[in-house]
Design a protein around this motif. Structure first.
Motif, PDB file in Angstrom:
ATOM      1  N   LEU A 115       0.822  -1.129  -0.104  1.00 31.01           N
ATOM      2  CA  LEU A 115       0.075   0.197   0.050  1.00 31.01           C
ATOM      3  C   LEU A 115       1.013   1.495  -0.017  1.00 31.01           C
ATOM      4  O   LEU A 115       0.508   2.327  -0.664  1.00 31.01           O
ATOM      5  CB  LEU A 115      -0.974  -0.129   1.210  1.00 31.01           C
ATOM      6  N   SER A 116       1.864   1.145   0.595  1.00 27.01           N
ATOM      7  CA  SER A 116       2.959   2.447   0.686  1.00 27.01           C
ATOM      8  C   SER A 116       3.398   2.869  -0.570  1.00 27.01           C
ATOM      9  O   SER A 116       3.642   3.745  -1.043  1.00 27.01           O
ATOM     10  CB  SER A 116       3.931   2.102   1.709  1.00 27.01           C
ATOM     11  N   ARG A 117       4.004   1.698  -1.149  1.00 29.41           N
ATOM     12  CA  ARG A 117       4.361   1.913  -2.672  1.00 29.41           C
ATOM     13  C   ARG A 117       3.139   2.119  -3.504  1.00 29.41           C
ATOM     14  O   ARG A 117       3.495   2.992  -4.349  1.00 29.41           O
ATOM     15  CB  ARG A 117       5.188   0.637  -3.242  1.00 29.41           C
ATOM     16  N   ALA A 118       2.189   1.655  -3.607  1.00 27.37           N
ATOM     17  CA  ALA A 118       1.121   2.007  -4.331  1.00 27.37           C
ATOM     18  C   ALA A 118       0.481   3.353  -4.513  1.00 27.37           C
ATOM     19  O   ALA A 118       0.192   4.115  -5.428  1.00 27.37           O
ATOM     20  CB  ALA A 118      -0.105   0.993  -4.150  1.00 27.37           C
ATOM     21  N   PHE A 119       0.384   3.702  -3.046  1.00 32.48           N
ATOM     22  CA  PHE A 119      -0.288   5.046  -2.975  1.00 32.48           C
ATOM     23  C   PHE A 119       0.849   6.314  -2.688  1.00 32.48           C
ATOM     24  O   PHE A 119       0.613   7.547  -2.523  1.00 32.48           O
ATOM     25  CB  PHE A 119      -1.251   5.108  -1.664  1.00 32.48           C
ATOM     26  N   GLY A 120       2.011   5.992  -2.876  1.00 33.51           N
ATOM     27  CA  GLY A 120       3.299   7.104  -2.643  1.00 33.51           C
ATOM     28  C   GLY A 120       3.110   7.548  -1.203  1.00 33.51           C
ATOM     29  O   GLY A 120       3.313   8.669  -1.081  1.00 33.51           O
ATOM     30  N   VAL A 121       2.820   6.777  -0.207  1.00 33.07           N
ATOM     31  CA  VAL A 121       3.032   7.263   0.964  1.00 33.07           C
ATOM     32  C   VAL A 121       4.033   6.399   1.675  1.00 33.07           C
ATOM     33  O   VAL A 121       4.595   5.218   1.490  1.00 33.07           O
ATOM     34  CB  VAL A 121       1.560   7.186   2.050  1.00 33.07           C
ATOM     35  N   THR A 122       4.135   7.001   3.149  1.00 27.86           N
ATOM     36  CA  THR A 122       5.107   6.146   3.876  1.00 27.86           C
ATOM     37  C   THR A 122       4.357   4.898   4.652  1.00 27.86           C
ATOM     38  O   THR A 122       3.374   4.937   4.484  1.00 27.86           O
ATOM     39  CB  THR A 122       5.652   7.054   5.199  1.00 27.86           C
ATOM     40  N   THR A 123       5.201   4.011   5.101  1.00 29.40           N
ATOM     41  CA  THR A 123       4.513   2.862   5.925  1.00 29.40           C
ATOM     42  C   THR A 123       3.604   3.298   6.940  1.00 29.40           C
ATOM     43  O   THR A 123       2.840   2.815   7.434  1.00 29.40           O
ATOM     44  CB  THR A 123       5.689   1.666   6.184  1.00 29.40           C
ATOM     45  N   VAL A 124       4.221   4.365   7.498  1.00 30.54           N
ATOM     46  CA  VAL A 124       3.443   4.894   8.815  1.00 30.54           C
ATOM     47  C   VAL A 124       2.263   5.233   8.277  1.00 30.54           C
ATOM     48  O   VAL A 124       1.254   4.856   9.099  1.00 30.54           O
ATOM     49  CB  VAL A 124       4.317   5.870   9.527  1.00 30.54           C
ATOM     50  N   THR A 125       1.959   6.145   7.209  1.00 30.35           N
ATOM     51  CA  THR A 125       0.637   6.202   6.869  1.00 30.35           C
ATOM     52  C   THR A 125      -0.218   5.281   6.240  1.00 30.35           C
ATOM     53  O   THR A 125      -1.331   5.180   6.612  1.00 30.35           O
ATOM     54  CB  THR A 125       1.004   7.395   5.537  1.00 30.35           C
ATOM     55  N   ALA A 126       0.445   4.253   5.578  1.00 25.90           N
ATOM     56  CA  ALA A 126      -0.219   3.124   5.061  1.00 25.90           C
ATOM     57  C   ALA A 126      -0.880   2.290   6.461  1.00 25.90           C
ATOM     58  O   ALA A 126      -1.879   1.879   6.233  1.00 25.90           O
ATOM     59  CB  ALA A 126       0.574   2.387   4.363  1.00 25.90           C
ATOM     60  N   ARG A 127       0.071   2.142   7.468  1.00 24.65           N
ATOM     61  CA  ARG A 127      -0.634   1.601   8.753  1.00 24.65           C
ATOM     62  C   ARG A 127      -1.680   2.342   9.226  1.00 24.65           C
ATOM     63  O   ARG A 127      -2.419   1.804   9.636  1.00 24.65           O
ATOM     64  CB  ARG A 127       0.496   1.414   9.638  1.00 24.65           C
ATOM     65  N   ALA A 128      -1.473   3.565   9.190  1.00 22.94           N
ATOM     66  CA  ALA A 128      -2.710   4.501   9.906  1.00 22.94           C
ATOM     67  C   ALA A 128      -4.091   4.306   9.247  1.00 22.94           C
ATOM     68  O   ALA A 128      -5.053   4.172   9.647  1.00 22.94           O
ATOM     69  CB  ALA A 128      -2.346   5.816   9.961  1.00 22.94           C
ATOM     70  N   ASP A 129      -3.978   4.309   7.775  1.00 29.28           N
ATOM     71  CA  ASP A 129      -5.043   4.011   6.924  1.00 29.28           C
ATOM     72  C   ASP A 129      -5.787   2.709   7.337  1.00 29.28           C
ATOM     73  O   ASP A 129      -6.964   2.767   7.398  1.00 29.28           O
ATOM     74  CB  ASP A 129      -4.731   3.901   5.433  1.00 29.28           C
ATOM     75  N   LEU A 130      -4.714   1.678   7.590  1.00 25.16           N
ATOM     76  CA  LEU A 130      -5.343   0.501   7.657  1.00 25.16           C
ATOM     77  C   LEU A 130      -6.035   0.362   9.140  1.00 25.16           C
ATOM     78  O   LEU A 130      -7.137  -0.286   9.452  1.00 25.16           O
ATOM     79  CB  LEU A 130      -4.247  -0.857   7.743  1.00 25.16           C
ATOM     80  N   ASP A 131      -5.295   0.898  10.033  1.00 24.25           N
ATOM     81  CA  ASP A 131      -5.683   1.019  11.581  1.00 24.25           C
ATOM     82  C   ASP A 131      -7.205   1.950  11.498  1.00 24.25           C
ATOM     83  O   ASP A 131      -8.118   1.103  12.318  1.00 24.25           O
ATOM     84  CB  ASP A 131      -4.941   1.779  12.174  1.00 24.25           C
ATOM     85  N   ALA A 132      -7.540   2.835  10.713  1.00 26.55           N
ATOM     86  CA  ALA A 132      -8.621   3.431  10.706  1.00 26.55           C
ATOM     87  C   ALA A 132      -9.638   2.528  10.037  1.00 26.55           C
ATOM     88  O   ALA A 132     -10.890   2.578  10.327  1.00 26.55           O
ATOM     89  CB  ALA A 132      -8.379   4.662   9.874  1.00 26.55           C
ATOM     90  N   LEU A 133      -9.315   1.795   8.863  1.00 29.84           N
ATOM     91  CA  LEU A 133     -10.195   1.100   8.349  1.00 29.84           C
ATOM     92  C   LEU A 133     -10.890  -0.153   9.305  1.00 29.84           C
ATOM     93  O   LEU A 133     -11.771  -0.484   9.246  1.00 29.84           O
ATOM     94  CB  LEU A 133      -9.897   0.360   7.176  1.00 29.84           C
ATOM     95  N   GLU A 134      -9.805  -0.567  10.293  1.00 28.00           N
ATOM     96  CA  GLU A 134     -10.086  -1.545  11.107  1.00 28.00           C
ATOM     97  C   GLU A 134     -11.118  -0.998  12.161  1.00 28.00           C
ATOM     98  O   GLU A 134     -12.283  -1.594  12.611  1.00 28.00           O
ATOM     99  CB  GLU A 134      -8.977  -2.047  11.704  1.00 28.00           C
ATOM    100  N   ARG A 135     -10.843   0.212  12.536  1.00 24.94           N
ATOM    101  CA  ARG A 135     -11.820   0.925  13.746  1.00 24.94           C
ATOM    102  C   ARG A 135     -13.261   1.111  12.932  1.00 24.94           C
ATOM    103  O   ARG A 135     -14.150   1.083  13.886  1.00 24.94           O
ATOM    104  CB  ARG A 135     -11.276   2.208  13.973  1.00 24.94           C
TER     105      ARG A 135
END
Length: 281
Positions: free
Chosen positions: A36-56
């Motif tokens: 996801l980090s590579r696909a969206f051009g964001v850091t791995t920290v941002t990608a994890r935050a996106d997944l954490d938000a989707l989980e919530r």
């Protein structure tokens, strides 16, 4: 949807990224943070935050290294605590054995080494015991399980325990005092365990006192090798041990994701893939 074509020409805002990430998880059944980090051009920290938000929001379930749909059999609750040594010993048993054998093959008679605490480094200790050609090996360790594993090899091996405060459930020795001995020695090779290896955020550990001792071990060694099975690649945890290019090599298993391995290589970390020595080449 192809994850390689999901990356936009212009940066996406968080709602759109998360919409696409949710679709990718549903389509593929498992998506890694690094992808996801590579696909969206964001850091791995941002990608994890996106997944954490989707989980919530109840859309996905976070698992080690990425996310799966809620309907997936892998969608189990993540542990809220650090697993005990015995629990970790039951995970990725075969990859850890292969990593241990490969790491042990790098050791020569007459050398001095450090074996960090951990279940992967325990496999290194077991593989060293099986090396009947090794003589006059000096092993420093902060792991009581490792010291006991090597005890039958005395006097072929000299085993030195660092001292320090005992951490329950991990059988590890940390500050105070653990660093006192490490400040006084210089070994040929240190094998360091960890909870995460990430190109951007370095090699990390879930526990801060252990991370501190691991850093000291690296400074006490001419060469340092991190040992980590594929499940730890792309992961980031609380305590930073060192940047990846401070290590001389990573020993991992054949399941290591090629995309993450490529990132580590680009960051200056040599990567060794362990294989099953019981299988003919």
């Amino acid at each position: 949807m192809s994850i390689d074509t999901a990356a936009p020409n212009a940066p996406l805002d968080a709602p759109r990224r998360r919409e696409l990430a949710l679709a990718l998880v549903a389509e593929r059944g498992f998506v890694r943070v690094a992808e996801l980090s590579r696909a969206f051009g964001v850091t791995t920290v941002t990608a994890r935050a996106d997944l954490d938000a989707l989980e919530r929001q109840g859309g996905i379930r976070r698992v080690h290294g990425g996310a799966v749909p809620l309907s997936s059999p892998l969608a189990v609750e993540r542990p809220e605590r650090e697993p005990s040594f015995e629990e970790a010993l039951e995970a990725s048993v075969e990859p850890k054995r292969q990593i241990g054998e490969h790491a042990a093959s790098l050791v020569r008679s007459g050398q001095s080494i450090i074996l960090d605490v951990g279940t992967t480094t325990l496999q290194v200790a077991r593989a060293l015991r099986a090396r009947t050609d090794l003589e006059d090996l000096v092993v420093f360790t902060n792991g009581l399980s490792i010291a006991l594993e090597l005890e039958p090899e005395i006097p072929r091996f000299t085993v030195v325990v660092t001292g320090g405060t005992l951490r329950p459930k991990q059988h590890s020795l940390v500050h105070p005092l653990a660093g006192s001995m490490l400040d006084e020695v210089h070994v040929d090779l240190a094998f360091i365990g960890c909870n995460g290896v990430d190109a951007a955020h370095g090699v990390t550990n879930a526990n801060l006192p252990e991370a501190s001792v691991k850093s000291l071990m690296m400074r006490s060694a001419a060469r340092s090798i991190v040992v980590a099975d594929a499940s730890k690649l792309g992961e980031v945890h609380l305590g930073r041990i060192a940047p990846v290019d401070d290590f001389d090599a990573l020993v991992t298993d054949a399941a290591a994701p090629p995309s993450i391995v490529a990132e580590l290589l680009d960051a200056g970390l040599a990567v060794h893939h362990a294989r099953d020595s019981r299988v003919d080449p």
